[in-house]
Enzyme design. Structure first.
Site, PDB file in Angstrom:
ATOM      1  N   GLU A  67      -9.528 -10.711  -8.042  1.00 17.52           N
ATOM      2  CA  GLU A  67      -9.113  -9.050  -7.297  1.00 17.52           C
ATOM      3  C   GLU A  67      -7.120  -9.380  -8.206  1.00 17.52           C
ATOM      4  O   GLU A  67      -6.837  -8.330  -8.784  1.00 17.52           O
ATOM      5  CB  GLU A  67      -8.154  -9.439  -5.379  1.00 17.52           C
ATOM      6  CG  GLU A  67      -9.225  -9.107  -4.662  1.00 17.52           C
ATOM      7  CD  GLU A  67      -9.181  -9.192  -3.428  1.00 17.52           C
ATOM      8  OE1 GLU A  67     -10.234  -8.646  -2.667  1.00 17.52           O
ATOM      9  OE2 GLU A  67      -7.823  -9.138  -3.443  1.00 17.52           O
ATOM     10  N   ASN A  93      -1.984   0.477   6.870  1.00 17.50           N
ATOM     11  CA  ASN A  93      -1.685  -1.091   7.411  1.00 17.50           C
ATOM     12  C   ASN A  93      -0.604  -1.811   6.186  1.00 17.50           C
ATOM     13  O   ASN A  93      -0.291  -3.721   6.734  1.00 17.50           O
ATOM     14  CB  ASN A  93      -2.687  -2.057   8.121  1.00 17.50           C
ATOM     15  CG  ASN A  93      -3.344  -2.875   7.003  1.00 17.50           C
ATOM     16  OD1 ASN A  93      -3.697  -2.211   5.835  1.00 17.50           O
ATOM     17  ND2 ASN A  93      -4.569  -2.761   7.428  1.00 17.50           N
ATOM     18  N   TYR A 119     -12.110  -1.617  -3.331  1.00 15.24           N
ATOM     19  CA  TYR A 119     -13.081  -2.453  -1.976  1.00 15.24           C
ATOM     20  C   TYR A 119     -14.619  -1.909  -2.357  1.00 15.24           C
ATOM     21  O   TYR A 119     -14.911  -1.106  -0.644  1.00 15.24           O
ATOM     22  CB  TYR A 119     -12.050  -0.810  -0.643  1.00 15.24           C
ATOM     23  CG  TYR A 119     -11.045  -1.257  -0.742  1.00 15.24           C
ATOM     24  CD1 TYR A 119     -10.741  -2.256   0.164  1.00 15.24           C
ATOM     25  CD2 TYR A 119      -9.924  -0.497  -0.900  1.00 15.24           C
ATOM     26  CE1 TYR A 119      -9.818  -2.895   0.724  1.00 15.24           C
ATOM     27  CE2 TYR A 119      -8.295  -0.994  -0.909  1.00 15.24           C
ATOM     28  CZ  TYR A 119      -8.527  -2.352   0.285  1.00 15.24           C
ATOM     29  OH  TYR A 119      -7.494  -2.418   0.999  1.00 15.24           O
ATOM     30  N   HIS A 123      -1.531  -4.752   1.783  1.00 15.37           N
ATOM     31  CA  HIS A 123      -3.298  -6.086   1.436  1.00 15.37           C
ATOM     32  C   HIS A 123      -2.883  -7.779   0.632  1.00 15.37           C
ATOM     33  O   HIS A 123      -2.492  -7.544   0.711  1.00 15.37           O
ATOM     34  CB  HIS A 123      -4.138  -4.801   0.106  1.00 15.37           C
ATOM     35  CG  HIS A 123      -5.093  -6.111  -0.083  1.00 15.37           C
ATOM     36  ND1 HIS A 123      -6.493  -6.277   0.362  1.00 15.37           N
ATOM     37  CD2 HIS A 123      -5.128  -7.534  -1.082  1.00 15.37           C
ATOM     38  CE1 HIS A 123      -7.262  -6.849  -0.057  1.00 15.37           C
ATOM     39  NE2 HIS A 123      -7.092  -7.680  -0.852  1.00 15.37           N
ATOM     40  N   LYS A 139       0.357  -1.061  -0.235  1.00 16.01           N
ATOM     41  CA  LYS A 139      -0.538  -0.236  -0.146  1.00 16.01           C
ATOM     42  C   LYS A 139       0.789   0.941   0.549  1.00 16.01           C
ATOM     43  O   LYS A 139       2.557   1.054   0.380  1.00 16.01           O
ATOM     44  CB  LYS A 139      -0.936   0.024   1.025  1.00 16.01           C
ATOM     45  CG  LYS A 139      -2.448  -1.348   1.158  1.00 16.01           C
ATOM     46  CD  LYS A 139      -2.626  -0.827   2.462  1.00 16.01           C
ATOM     47  CE  LYS A 139      -4.465  -2.424   2.157  1.00 16.01           C
ATOM     48  NZ  LYS A 139      -4.999  -2.235   3.804  1.00 16.01           N
TER      49      LYS A 139
HETATM   50  P1  IDP Z   1      -7.957  -6.765   5.496  1.00 11.22           P
HETATM   51  O1  IDP Z   1      -7.431  -5.675   4.680  1.00 11.22           O
HETATM   52  O2  IDP Z   1      -6.706  -6.734   6.415  1.00 11.22           O
HETATM   53  O3  IDP Z   1      -8.599  -7.667   4.582  1.00 11.22           O
HETATM   54  P2  IDP Z   1     -10.751  -5.152   5.962  1.00 11.22           P
HETATM   55  O4  IDP Z   1     -11.305  -5.253   7.389  1.00 11.22           O
HETATM   56  O5  IDP Z   1     -10.725  -5.222   5.049  1.00 11.22           O
HETATM   57  O6  IDP Z   1      -8.886  -5.413   6.175  1.00 11.22           O
HETATM   58  O7  IDP Z   1     -10.551  -4.051   5.179  1.00 11.22           O
HETATM   59  C1  IDP Z   1      -9.549  -3.000   4.367  1.00 11.22           C
HETATM   60  C2  IDP Z   1      -8.591  -2.331   4.900  1.00 11.22           C
HETATM   61  O8  IDP Z   1     -10.044  -1.311   5.184  1.00 11.22           O
HETATM   62  C3  IDP Z   1      -8.003  -2.445   5.626  1.00 11.22           C
HETATM   63  O9  IDP Z   1      -6.448  -3.148   5.435  1.00 11.22           O
HETATM   64  C4  IDP Z   1      -7.407  -1.165   6.410  1.00 11.22           C
HETATM   65  O10 IDP Z   1      -6.581  -0.130   5.765  1.00 11.22           O
HETATM   66  C5  IDP Z   1      -9.376  -0.635   6.217  1.00 11.22           C
HETATM   67  N1  IDP Z   1      -9.748  -0.641   7.837  1.00 11.22           N
HETATM   68  C6  IDP Z   1     -10.185  -1.984   7.932  1.00 11.22           C
HETATM   69  N2  IDP Z   1     -10.809  -1.387   8.906  1.00 11.22           N
HETATM   70  C7  IDP Z   1     -10.588  -0.239   9.569  1.00 11.22           C
HETATM   71  C8  IDP Z   1     -11.336   1.036  10.187  1.00 11.22           C
HETATM   72  O11 IDP Z   1     -11.827   0.352  11.137  1.00 11.22           O
HETATM   73  N3  IDP Z   1     -10.689   2.281  10.703  1.00 11.22           N
HETATM   74  C9  IDP Z   1     -10.297   2.897   9.622  1.00 11.22           C
HETATM   75  N4  IDP Z   1      -9.322   1.617   8.283  1.00 11.22           N
HETATM   76  C10 IDP Z   1      -9.649   0.496   8.192  1.00 11.22           C
HETATM   77 MG    MG Z   2     -10.366  -7.600   3.390  1.00 14.17          MG
END
Ligand code: IDP
Ligand code: MG
Length: 143
Positions: A127, A113, A50, A116, A10
């Site tokens: 994807e 984070n 997304y 992905h 990312k």
């Molecule tokens: P993942 O990447 O671990 O699969 P997902 O729930 O699919 O997590 O969420 C996609 C992305 O959205 C996350 O990687 C993160 O960048 C962002 N995200 C997820 N939950 C939150 C939140 O509670 N606050 C802010 N950003 C979030």
């Molecule tokens: Mg996800």
């Protein structure tokens, strides 16, 4: 394609100059790089990718973050790729991620984070095709 997953390094990963370290950790864990490219997502592309999160409160911030700089999608191959890659990256929230995982090591916050990883074989297939054509996947596979 159940032996494949899509990773995206990312924009924070690129900004922090961590491309080499993160890819090394991925390869050391046994993943083979099938295809890779650096792209700056448009808002439309990020929203499409997304789409599943479009009703979530963090959606707008997520799109701003994912379009804040280039990112690096990588199609990866390994037996049990989806599950093993999710283990390697750790929980979405780096504070909850296991020691030694990529997110625990490098991520700033639940949003920023670093990486992905697809969450199912079905989504991995979709994807991967979001970023790479069938033709290049086939050519790369043969090489
Ligand atoms: P993942 O990447 O671990 O699969 P997902 O729930 O699919 O997590 O969420 C996609 C992305 O959205 C996350 O990687 C993160 O960048 C962002 N995200 C997820 N939950 C939150 C939140 O509670 N606050 C802010 N950003 C979030
Ligand atoms: Mg996800």
């Amino acid at each position: 394609m159940s032996n494949r997953t899509l990773a995206i390094l990312k924009p924070d990963c690129i900004r922090k100059n961590l491309i080499g370290k993160v890819i090394a950790q991925i390869q050391d864990a046994g993943f083979k790089v099938v295809a890779l490219r650096m792209v700056k997502l448009t808002p439309d592309a990020a929203m499409g990718f997304y789409e599943i999160h479009k009703e979530r409160p963090f959606f707008k911030d997520l799109i701003e973050y994912m379009t804040s700089g280039p990112c690096l999608p990588i199609a990866l191959e390994k037996e049990n790729a989806v599950e093993d890659f999710r283990k390697l990256i750790g929980a979405t929230d780096p504070q909850k991620a296991a020691e030694g995982t990529i997110r625990k090591l490098y991520a700033e916050s639940i949003q920023e984070n670093i990486v992905h990883g697809s969450d199912s074989d079905e989504n991995a297939a979709k994807e991967i095709l979001h970023f790479f054509s069938r033709k290049e996947l086939l050519e790369n596979y043969a090489s």
